[in-house]
Design an enzyme around this catalytic site. Structure first.
Site, short mmCIF file in Angstrom:
data_model
loop_
_atom_site.label_atom_id
_atom_site.label_comp_id
_atom_site.label_asym_id
_atom_site.label_seq_id
_atom_site.Cartn_x
_atom_site.Cartn_y
_atom_site.Cartn_z
N SER A 306 0.77 -1.29 0.05
CA SER A 306 0.06 -0.21 0.08
C SER A 306 0.62 1.41 -0.19
O SER A 306 1.48 1.81 -0.87
CB SER A 306 -0.85 -0.13 1.23
OG SER A 306 -2.04 0.62 0.84
N ASP A 317 9.69 4.88 -10.51
CA ASP A 317 9.29 5.54 -11.74
C ASP A 317 10.06 6.76 -12.25
O ASP A 317 10.48 7.28 -13.29
CB ASP A 317 7.71 6.01 -11.88
CG ASP A 317 7.08 4.78 -12.11
OD1 ASP A 317 7.49 3.60 -12.05
OD2 ASP A 317 5.73 4.80 -12.12
N LYS A 331 -1.12 -4.30 -2.97
CA LYS A 331 -2.19 -3.53 -2.81
C LYS A 331 -2.45 -2.10 -3.48
O LYS A 331 -1.78 -1.36 -2.91
CB LYS A 331 -2.33 -3.70 -1.29
CG LYS A 331 -3.86 -3.16 -0.73
CD LYS A 331 -3.82 -2.76 0.61
CE LYS A 331 -5.33 -2.07 1.05
NZ LYS A 331 -5.39 -0.68 0.57
#
Length: 450
Positions: A306, A317, A331
């Site tokens: 999460s 990224d 999740k």
């Protein structure tokens, strides 16, 4: 009713439900919409009939409140693994966890032979806790709380009694091994902060920061750790930062964003997409990189979920960090905590999915590390070394891509045996590391190996 978004492994906090928004819309509904509403009301009448039948005919008189709570719980649990009903006590506990502070004594306890056992004393970064001031030590046993025997209480009830308003008094009777007579102590409750960030120096030139959970104290704890370790090591000598998110189940969405922007000067951190405009938004970095561009390694494993995955995904990224370890839990959903009124508990409802800056959903797939490192697991622990992952949970939200289950979550108790930690320190020291048949050295912030 307020909103406070979070995303725990099983839960998070969010917005108030606008219960009456459908009422005006009903006036403008077409025939098909009216038919749908009629079907809904028929189903609600069916529930009412079943409820009355149970109340009237069950072999013993049931508790009406428990029946309603069970019905709500069944409705939510049928949606997905992370939607559920919290009764008033569970709701209060969740709020304490997300705040990361409470009025208490500063002890971690368990139940042993009908008594409350002190497992350890909590550490406060600012001052002594009430328990440490009173001379309480690990393995002490509590036999009474304000003259009430603890043998008549559950562990949860005992904890509730020991917590309370700051600056209020509480009396404990302590049994200590090696002493014949119990010890009576009076303590004054203080504001106890649950440390969610732990830090140390690896070697003599690497800042190691472990984030245990994402509560309201996490970002400030992270900033203090960065400042403290940079000062102790020296900005010029500091080779980089290791951020350990292994087995971190998640927490507050806002904290995931502010933790991420501690290492990012700009750019999107995460986007959320739900059915309503309120749940569809983009969150970007504004705070600035407190590490001044130092290399960052993020450690993850099958227990990283999460909020942990948001941080790892954002730094990965943006090529700001190299992610090391094993695939994360997967999740990729956001829950909203919806209070149901004073003393009535709350709904934990899945309201959105989240996406990394590149637009990827990690739901039931997880974050794939740039460098996979598997630990050597003792034979007796091998059956428990892997976490099943989101994709293994019954009723989970389906992913648009290939779903993945299971990833290693074992972390050796001795840092000397921690292969992921060693890989991270080697990278920051510029040593060559094998990654899927390649070798490379980390000579600039964010180098990534595939």
């Amino acid at each position: 009713m307020g909103r406070f978004p979070i995303i725990l492994l099983g839960a998070t906090t969010g917005a108030a439900l606008t219960l009456f928004i459908t009422q005006p819309r009903a006036v403008l509904m077409g025939a098909s919409a009216h038919a749908g509403a009629s079907d809904t009301y028929r189903q609600l009448n069916l529930f009412g009939d079943a409820f009355e039948r149970v109340r009237r005919d069950y072999v013993e008189k049931p508790n009406d409140g428990k029946l309603v709570e069970s019905a709500i719980g069944g409705m939510l649990s049928g949606l997905d693994p992370h939607s559920s009903y919290m009764d008033a006590a569970s709701f209060r506990d969740m709020q304490v966890q997300t705040r990361g502070e409470f009025g208490g004594l500063g002890i971690e306890v368990t139940m042993e032979d009908g008594l409350i056992k002190i497992v350890k004393l909590m550490k406060d970064t600012i001052e002594e806790t009430p328990a440490s001031k009173a001379g309480i030590v690990a393995n002490d046993l509590i036999s009474t709380i304000n003259d009430e025997p603890v043998k008549d209480l559950t562990l949860s009830e005992a904890v509730d009694r020991m917590r309370g308003l700051v600056n209020t008094k509480i009396r404990l009777k302590i049994i200590r091994k090696g002493q014949d007579n119990p010890i009576d102590v009076t303590l004054v409750r203080a504001n106890i902060r649950v440390s969610s960030v732990r830090s140390s120096i690896e070697g003599d030139d690497i800042a190691y920061i472990r984030i245990i959970t994402f509560n309201e104290q996490t970002t400030q704890g992270l900033k203090r750790a960065i400042s403290d370790l940079t000062s102790r090591i020296g900005a010029e000598r500091l080779k980089g930062v290791i951020v350990d998110l292994r087995n971190n189940p998640g927490g507050l969405l806002d904290e995931a964003v502010t933790v991420s922007e501690t290492f990012l000067s700009r750019g999107e951190i995460v986007s959320t997409r739900g059915r309503s405009a309120e749940e569809t938004q983009r969150r970007a970095a504004h705070g600035g990189d407190l590490t001044k561009g130092k290399p960052v390694i993020v450690l993850i494993n099958g227990g990283s979920a999460s909020a942990s995955e948001i941080v790892a995904g954002a730094l990965q990224d943006h090529k700001r960090a190299t992610v090391v370890g094993t695939r994360s839990f997967g999740k990729g959903s956001v829950q909203t905590i919806i209070p149901l009124g004073a003393g009535s508990g709350a709904l934990r409802l899945t309201t959105a999915r989240y996406f990394t800056p590149s637009g990827k959903s990690i739901q039931a797939r997880g974050i794939v590390p740039d460098i996979e490192v598997l630990q050597d697991v003792p034979d007796e622990l091998k059956e428990r070394a892997d976490t099943k992952g989101e994709a293994a949970l019954r009723g989970h939200l389906k992913s648009a891509g290939d779903e993945k289950t299971g990833s290693q979550s074992y972390v050796p108790p001795d840092p000397k045996d921690d292969k992921a930690l060693k890989t991270a320190t080697d990278l920051l020291h510029g040593l060559k590391v094998n990654a899927t048949g390649e070798t490379a050295t980390i000579d600039k912030p964010g180098v990534r190996l595939r």
